[in-house]
Design a protein around this motif. Sequence first.
Motif, PDB file in Angstrom:
ATOM      1  N   ASN A   9       6.612   3.778  -2.712  1.00  0.00           N
ATOM      2  CA  ASN A   9       5.635   2.746  -2.546  1.00  0.00           C
ATOM      3  C   ASN A   9       5.313   2.161  -3.833  1.00  0.00           C
ATOM      4  OD1 ASN A   9       3.563   1.183  -1.358  1.00  0.00           O
ATOM      5  ND2 ASN A   9       2.073   2.762  -1.806  1.00  0.00           N
ATOM      6  N   ALA A  10       6.361   1.458  -4.300  1.00  0.00           N
ATOM      7  CA  ALA A  10       6.211   0.805  -5.669  1.00  0.00           C
ATOM      8  C   ALA A  10       5.163  -0.296  -5.600  1.00  0.00           C
ATOM      9  CB  ALA A  10       7.470   0.195  -6.066  1.00  0.00           C
ATOM     10  N   GLY A  11       4.326  -0.475  -7.085  1.00  0.00           N
ATOM     11  CA  GLY A  11       3.508  -1.575  -6.882  1.00  0.00           C
ATOM     12  C   GLY A  11       3.975  -2.758  -7.745  1.00  0.00           C
ATOM     13  N   GLY A  12       3.571  -2.926  -9.100  1.00  0.00           N
ATOM     14  CA  GLY A  12       3.952  -4.156  -9.921  1.00  0.00           C
ATOM     15  C   GLY A  12       2.740  -5.159 -10.098  1.00  0.00           C
ATOM     16  N   GLU A  39       0.677   4.198  -9.378  1.00  0.00           N
ATOM     17  CA  GLU A  39       1.912   3.259  -8.764  1.00  0.00           C
ATOM     18  C   GLU A  39       3.241   4.053  -9.042  1.00  0.00           C
ATOM     19  OE1 GLU A  39       2.396  -0.511 -10.322  1.00  0.00           O
ATOM     20  OE2 GLU A  39       2.822   0.063 -12.434  1.00  0.00           O
ATOM     21  N   ASN A  52       1.152  -3.437  -2.121  1.00  0.00           N
ATOM     22  CA  ASN A  52       2.280  -2.440  -2.428  1.00  0.00           C
ATOM     23  C   ASN A  52       3.326  -2.648  -1.699  1.00  0.00           C
ATOM     24  OD1 ASN A  52       0.865  -0.643  -4.771  1.00  0.00           O
ATOM     25  ND2 ASN A  52      -0.706  -0.716  -2.926  1.00  0.00           N
ATOM     26  N   VAL A  71       0.585  -6.897  -6.728  1.00  0.00           N
ATOM     27  CA  VAL A  71      -0.074  -6.223  -5.723  1.00  0.00           C
ATOM     28  C   VAL A  71      -1.778  -6.375  -5.326  1.00  0.00           C
ATOM     29  CG1 VAL A  71      -1.362  -3.839  -5.183  1.00  0.00           C
ATOM     30  CG2 VAL A  71       0.779  -4.038  -6.353  1.00  0.00           C
TER      31      VAL A  71
END
Lengths: 472, 472
Positions: free
Chosen positions: B151-154, B427, B162, B157
């Motif tokens: 469930n990557a963020g960056g 994250e 996400n 968001v």
Amino acid sequence: MTLNPADPAFADRLSGLLPEGVLRLPEPRYLEEPRGSFQGQAGVLALPQNAEQVSTLIREANAARVPVVPYGGGTGLVGGQVMPGGPPPLVISLERMAAIRAVHSLENVIIAEAGAILADVQSAAQAAGRLFPLSLAAEGSARIGGNLATNAGGVNVLRYGNARDLCLGLEAVLPTGEIWHGLSRLRKDNTGYDLRNLLIGAEGTLGVITAASLKLLPIPASQGTAVFTVTDPQAAIDLLALARDHAGEGVSAFELIHRQGLNFLAETLQQVRQPFAKAPEWCVLIELGLPRGLEAEETLAELFEAAEATGLVSDGVIAQSESQRQAMWSVREHIPLANKAIGSVSSHDISVPISEIPAFIERGREVVAGLGDFRINCFGHLGDGNLHYNVFPAQGRKREDYEALRGAVKEAVHDLVHSFGGSFSAEHGVGRMKTVDLERYGDPAKLAAMRAIKQALDPNGIMNPGAVLKTV
Amino acid sequence: MTLNPADPAFADRLSGLLPEGVLRLPEPRYLEEPRGSFQGQAGVLALPQNAEQVSTLIREANAARVPVVPYGGGTGLVGGQVMPGGPPPLVISLERMAAIRAVHSLENVIIAEAGAILADVQSAAQAAGRLFPLSLAAEGSARIGGNLATNAGGVNVLRYGNARDLCLGLEAVLPTGEIWHGLSRLRKDNTGYDLRNLLIGAEGTLGVITAASLKLLPIPASQGTAVFTVTDPQAAIDLLALARDHAGEGVSAFELIHRQGLNFLAETLQQVRQPFAKAPEWCVLIELGLPRGLEAEETLAELFEAAEATGLVSDGVIAQSESQRQAMWSVREHIPLANKAIGSVSSHDISVPISEIPAFIERGREVVAGLGDFRINCFGHLGDGNLHYNVFPAQGRKREDYEALRGAVKEAVHDLVHSFGGSFSAEHGVGRMKTVDLERYGDPAKLAAMRAIKQALDPNGIMNPGAVLKTV
């Protein structure tokens, strides 16, 4: 698994554990549902005031193997809120847990108890200068816990997503009676399995939601609404793409309306003012919500011009006032009532991939015509692929004439939807009405996983038995 | 539960069931992770070409009780992709399943195989005139299956959510070897439990994602980037609210930068051009993406004026060209590299409710100072409450001097985060690095439910053992 009734002995045990007033004699209104397809029953009705009382109720029900039916606003359309067979259950209504616990404007977060009426959540957001965008016909009586348990949709899904997409966290009582304290105000939290989304859409079969932490959004600075006539569904879809070129994510609603719906309205609800003198075969209701610096009316006018130039639209009305805006929505919102007055043979809450809609509508017409003489009213949330596909008796005939055909119509429509990669329940859920469809169309691996999860979290099968998954 | 190694006999059995080239000798690059905290091992490495081959691998591993480690781009920061202890596992790399299967522009949907590099998914969207907004530092090597599993963020968001929020459906192989065909292109589908969100964020412990159906969005018509100095974190948060008043949902990124980070940059990466001659104590990088009819530069200028008038900002630079825009992002993106060059005592990927950030930063400074002489670089995705909170040796001292204090610092920071209702992993996920934190801070009811779900879906415990949930 044998379940036991919520009998007087069970009620006695509960009453020793809970304050006076929590346990009530069941009233008929908790045992009915809007479509009249299921007649509920209840051994005990409980109106808890907090999560601890819900926990006590569930823990005792689990120990005694008594079925539990969670009850929100009672507006569900698939019978998830009433249990017609088996031992009379404990019905838990969340109506006394209706507080807005907090509004965190800076964070765009609102914390509402499960029994809060959806319209009250919207109002609390509005009072804080924010938007809670979940919006649906039953918002005046539906409760947010039920909206989450069924992952409610409505008219703004296109832009803001379903109930699921608007939820940051939950407080819930699991089938063991344990309270999960998950009212997170965080936008990012990657610490373990997503229990929140498992409970959302589980229709009360994996626990009882008691409160929710919900996302708020900025209120668009300028809102505008229009109705444009289009030649056919393909033009409607092309118009949606064009609208996004013009307004980006500012397209908040995009509803398809067919002449059949306008005719039904004219026939049964003459007081609803229609946008065009002569009902067009197809039209769409578009709503834009734009940030500061843009005027939605202007953007709609530009959109109309561009769409007219390419032949996508032939006529249109842009609302010039709030009352005109409401009049347009009134047309859209009264179509279901007109449908009800006419009386459908079979109604379907379906979705297909958006680009398949024109082919689906064309094939649907052929398939239904092959079964008999019908009228079709196909309308709804085109922007998110969700159509209400309702099949009616031919002019001058009665729905009773079609009793023998109802099953065949439903199956033919659902089979067709499935062949297009669509869903037999876009926004209403499975409830008790569509458990057979789920078994017929559901992916076998997913169904096996669902059964394993149900067994793992609710080994005694007390939570809303017979909803979503058929009980054997 | 006893697991068996992926030994030569197991490899032999697999090789009889799979085409040549799928099984490989494990290379060191599959056994390392970026932080160097975990050294992996592998009995067999498999590079399957389709879901059926993944199914064969998992089915056999399940029958033989052999552990399985799914491997994406290998960029995870918490050791979820390497298994350092126990019987050597079967490592399944998805790198040969890297196709973009389809782009449905009209539907705003892209179907990508799990091994597709994130940047390639972004490019495919771009080529279709759409935006796939998931964006993070490792996007040139991270693969979408891993992005979803964690469930990557960056950096986007704040506006787009996400990885979870960008996924419509999955194709996945469950721990039994069954393939779940769930590559839905639907926006609305309420037919049963949300298996998709259960697999997303489960870090490979509940199955292997083999493909995903992902949401695309309109590319904003006008993009603009600026760096504004603010007096303190409270001013930064007030500026965020003001930015939303001006640009609505058009605020795409809102990153907090502290002088410490700029100083580290100046010390270790002189070639990175800094926005201000004299590094301010606090500044924010703002990015806007606006629809047609608005100019992001203009809106940023208006925002600056309004913010200056109320004393929120004191200085600012608005990018006037794409190269200036990239220079601003370059500052932000090089801070982690500068951190690495300096060498932290302890790094934390945390989130707290946004309005609590100022109090958290102040208390954090006191708590860390109470443990010794440190420098703090606190920066990151302020707009979604996710801060990278990194603690460094005092000027002139070495990280080795602080070995004895590392554990105390981590615990103190995480305890503080928890007391603010925050998350110890915003994250990056839990992986193998934070299983103890999950037990310490996780809600007991949620943990019990997670264990029950793991046992139900993966009764033999073959999937990524030791990740997320500690194995006993």
